[in-house]
Design an enzyme around this catalytic site. Structure first.
Site, mmCIF file in Angstrom:
data_model
loop_
_atom_site.group_PDB
_atom_site.id
_atom_site.type_symbol
_atom_site.label_atom_id
_atom_site.label_comp_id
_atom_site.label_asym_id
_atom_site.label_seq_id
_atom_site.Cartn_x
_atom_site.Cartn_y
_atom_site.Cartn_z
ATOM 1 N N LYS A 9 36.475 -14.771 7.908
ATOM 2 C CA LYS A 9 35.726 -13.514 8.052
ATOM 3 C C LYS A 9 34.602 -13.750 9.140
ATOM 4 C CE LYS A 9 37.127 -11.512 3.690
ATOM 5 N NZ LYS A 9 36.476 -10.378 2.538
ATOM 6 N N TYR A 49 42.264 -2.643 5.451
ATOM 7 C CA TYR A 49 41.694 -2.410 3.886
ATOM 8 C C TYR A 49 42.147 -1.040 3.462
ATOM 9 C CZ TYR A 49 39.326 -7.104 3.863
ATOM 10 O OH TYR A 49 39.203 -8.330 3.941
ATOM 11 N N PHE A 57 32.297 0.287 -1.364
ATOM 12 C CA PHE A 57 31.871 -0.773 -0.238
ATOM 13 C C PHE A 57 33.040 -0.472 0.960
ATOM 14 C CE2 PHE A 57 34.524 -2.786 -3.537
ATOM 15 C CZ PHE A 57 35.565 -3.270 -2.829
ATOM 16 N N ARG A 85 44.411 -18.501 -3.234
ATOM 17 C CA ARG A 85 43.506 -17.994 -3.668
ATOM 18 C C ARG A 85 42.463 -18.813 -4.586
ATOM 19 N NH1 ARG A 85 43.316 -12.445 -3.366
ATOM 20 N NH2 ARG A 85 42.224 -11.854 -5.259
ATOM 21 N N THR A 91 35.899 -13.705 -5.792
ATOM 22 C CA THR A 91 35.378 -12.602 -4.837
ATOM 23 C C THR A 91 33.850 -13.074 -4.612
ATOM 24 O OG1 THR A 91 37.150 -11.215 -5.486
ATOM 25 C CG2 THR A 91 35.091 -10.366 -4.110
ATOM 26 N N ARG A 102 34.370 -20.259 -1.384
ATOM 27 C CA ARG A 102 33.537 -19.175 -1.245
ATOM 28 C C ARG A 102 32.336 -20.056 -1.996
ATOM 29 N NH1 ARG A 102 37.842 -14.268 -2.669
ATOM 30 N NH2 ARG A 102 37.711 -13.386 -0.749
ATOM 31 N N ASN A 112 32.111 -12.989 2.244
ATOM 32 C CA ASN A 112 32.606 -14.115 1.350
ATOM 33 C C ASN A 112 33.545 -15.023 2.089
ATOM 34 O OD1 ASN A 112 34.735 -12.101 1.371
ATOM 35 N ND2 ASN A 112 34.626 -12.121 -1.056
ATOM 36 N N HIS A 115 39.781 -13.929 3.341
ATOM 37 C CA HIS A 115 40.521 -13.066 2.775
ATOM 38 C C HIS A 115 41.745 -13.794 2.609
ATOM 39 C CE1 HIS A 115 43.194 -9.659 2.025
ATOM 40 N NE2 HIS A 115 43.946 -10.227 2.916
ATOM 41 N N GLU A 126 50.967 -7.853 5.253
ATOM 42 C CA GLU A 126 49.800 -8.061 5.978
ATOM 43 C C GLU A 126 49.996 -9.168 7.125
ATOM 44 O OE1 GLU A 126 46.447 -7.629 2.300
ATOM 45 O OE2 GLU A 126 46.796 -9.804 3.118
HETATM 46 P P1 ATP Z 1 40.051 -10.363 -0.225
HETATM 47 O O1 ATP Z 1 41.063 -9.195 -0.601
HETATM 48 O O2 ATP Z 1 39.423 -10.225 0.849
HETATM 49 O O3 ATP Z 1 41.131 -11.781 -0.270
HETATM 50 P P2 ATP Z 1 39.283 -10.192 -3.056
HETATM 51 O O4 ATP Z 1 40.905 -9.861 -3.560
HETATM 52 O O5 ATP Z 1 38.600 -11.362 -3.943
HETATM 53 O O6 ATP Z 1 39.101 -10.708 -1.485
HETATM 54 P P3 ATP Z 1 38.898 -7.340 -3.267
HETATM 55 O O7 ATP Z 1 38.578 -6.863 -4.685
HETATM 56 O O8 ATP Z 1 40.294 -7.265 -2.782
HETATM 57 O O9 ATP Z 1 38.456 -9.014 -3.489
HETATM 58 O O10 ATP Z 1 37.800 -7.011 -2.189
HETATM 59 C C1 ATP Z 1 38.240 -6.950 -0.768
HETATM 60 C C2 ATP Z 1 36.785 -7.386 -0.060
HETATM 61 O O11 ATP Z 1 36.099 -6.475 -0.204
HETATM 62 C C3 ATP Z 1 36.106 -8.768 -0.696
HETATM 63 O O12 ATP Z 1 36.719 -9.964 -0.228
HETATM 64 C C4 ATP Z 1 34.641 -8.356 -0.255
HETATM 65 O O13 ATP Z 1 34.580 -8.716 0.770
HETATM 66 C C5 ATP Z 1 34.639 -6.867 -0.403
HETATM 67 N N1 ATP Z 1 33.954 -6.575 -1.589
HETATM 68 C C6 ATP Z 1 34.622 -6.698 -2.751
HETATM 69 N N2 ATP Z 1 33.822 -6.226 -3.597
HETATM 70 C C7 ATP Z 1 32.372 -5.721 -3.097
HETATM 71 C C8 ATP Z 1 31.209 -5.445 -3.387
HETATM 72 N N3 ATP Z 1 31.065 -5.034 -4.744
HETATM 73 N N4 ATP Z 1 30.393 -5.264 -2.510
HETATM 74 C C9 ATP Z 1 30.621 -5.491 -1.312
HETATM 75 N N5 ATP Z 1 31.577 -5.714 -0.761
HETATM 76 C C10 ATP Z 1 32.704 -6.072 -1.651
HETATM 77 MG MG MG Z 2 41.816 -8.418 -2.165
#
Ligand code: ATP
Ligand code: MG
Length: 137
Positions: A9, A49, A57, A85, A91, A102, A112, A115, A126
């Site tokens: 990212k 997304y 968010f 993962r 996350t 992370r 973070n 992805h 994807e």
């Molecule tokens: P990713 O999908 O990026 O691999 P993830 O599966 O761990 O991460 P998700 O719950 O799918 O997390 O959320 C997607 C992305 O949205 C997160 O990686 C983060 O960048 C952002 N995100 C998630 N929760 C929050 C939050 N509370 N505030 C801001 N951004 C958030």
């Molecule tokens: Mg995710």
């Protein structure tokens, strides 16, 4: 053997962390089989997304992902989706285990650093979002 889609990212590309993050993947036994640096438009970030479009968010996330270049990549290995993962960590970096990407590099729950796809169907979807068949060997 399995493949997953990974994104380094903007917070990480900006800080020149691509090599250090790729080393973590390779040390975990994941092979980088495709990789390119691109800059997402807001539309592309929004489409990628889409599953999160009702989350509070979503706007912030899309703006962040379109703010600076990202590195998109396909990682291959035994249980690549799960393994990736694990290497990424939770996350929220505050919850991420020691040694994870992370934990070491993420700035916040939003910024973070990486992805990773979360299941076989989303991984396939994807990967084809970013890569054509010709780019995958
Ligand atoms: P990713 O999908 O990026 O691999 P993830 O599966 O761990 O991460 P998700 O719950 O799918 O997390 O959320 C997607 C992305 O949205 C997160 O990686 C983060 O960048 C952002 N995100 C998630 N929760 C929050 C939050 N509370 N505030 C801001 N951004 C958030
Ligand atoms: Mg995710």
């Amino acid at each position: 053997i399995e493949r997953t889609l990974s994104i380094i990212k903007p917070d990480a590309t900006r800080r020149n962390l691509t090599g250090k993050i790729n080393a973590k993947f390779e040390e975990a036994g994941l092979r980088i089989v495709a990789q390119k640096r691109i800059k997402l438009t807001m539309d592309q970030a929004g489409q990628f997304y889409e599953v999160h479009k009702e989350r509070p968010f979503y706007g912030e996330l899309c703006e962040f992902m379109a703010s600076e270049p990202v590195v998109v990549q396909v990682l291959e290995g035994e249980s690549a989706i799960l393994k990736n993962r694990e290497v990424m960590g939770a996350t929220n970096p505050a919850d991420a285990a020691d040694g994870t990407i992370r934990k070491e590099f993420a700035l916040s729950v939003g910024e973070n650093s990486v992805h990773g796809s979360d299941a076989p169907d989303t991984a396939a979807q994807e990967i084809s979002f970013f890569f054509s068949g010709l780019e995958l060997v």
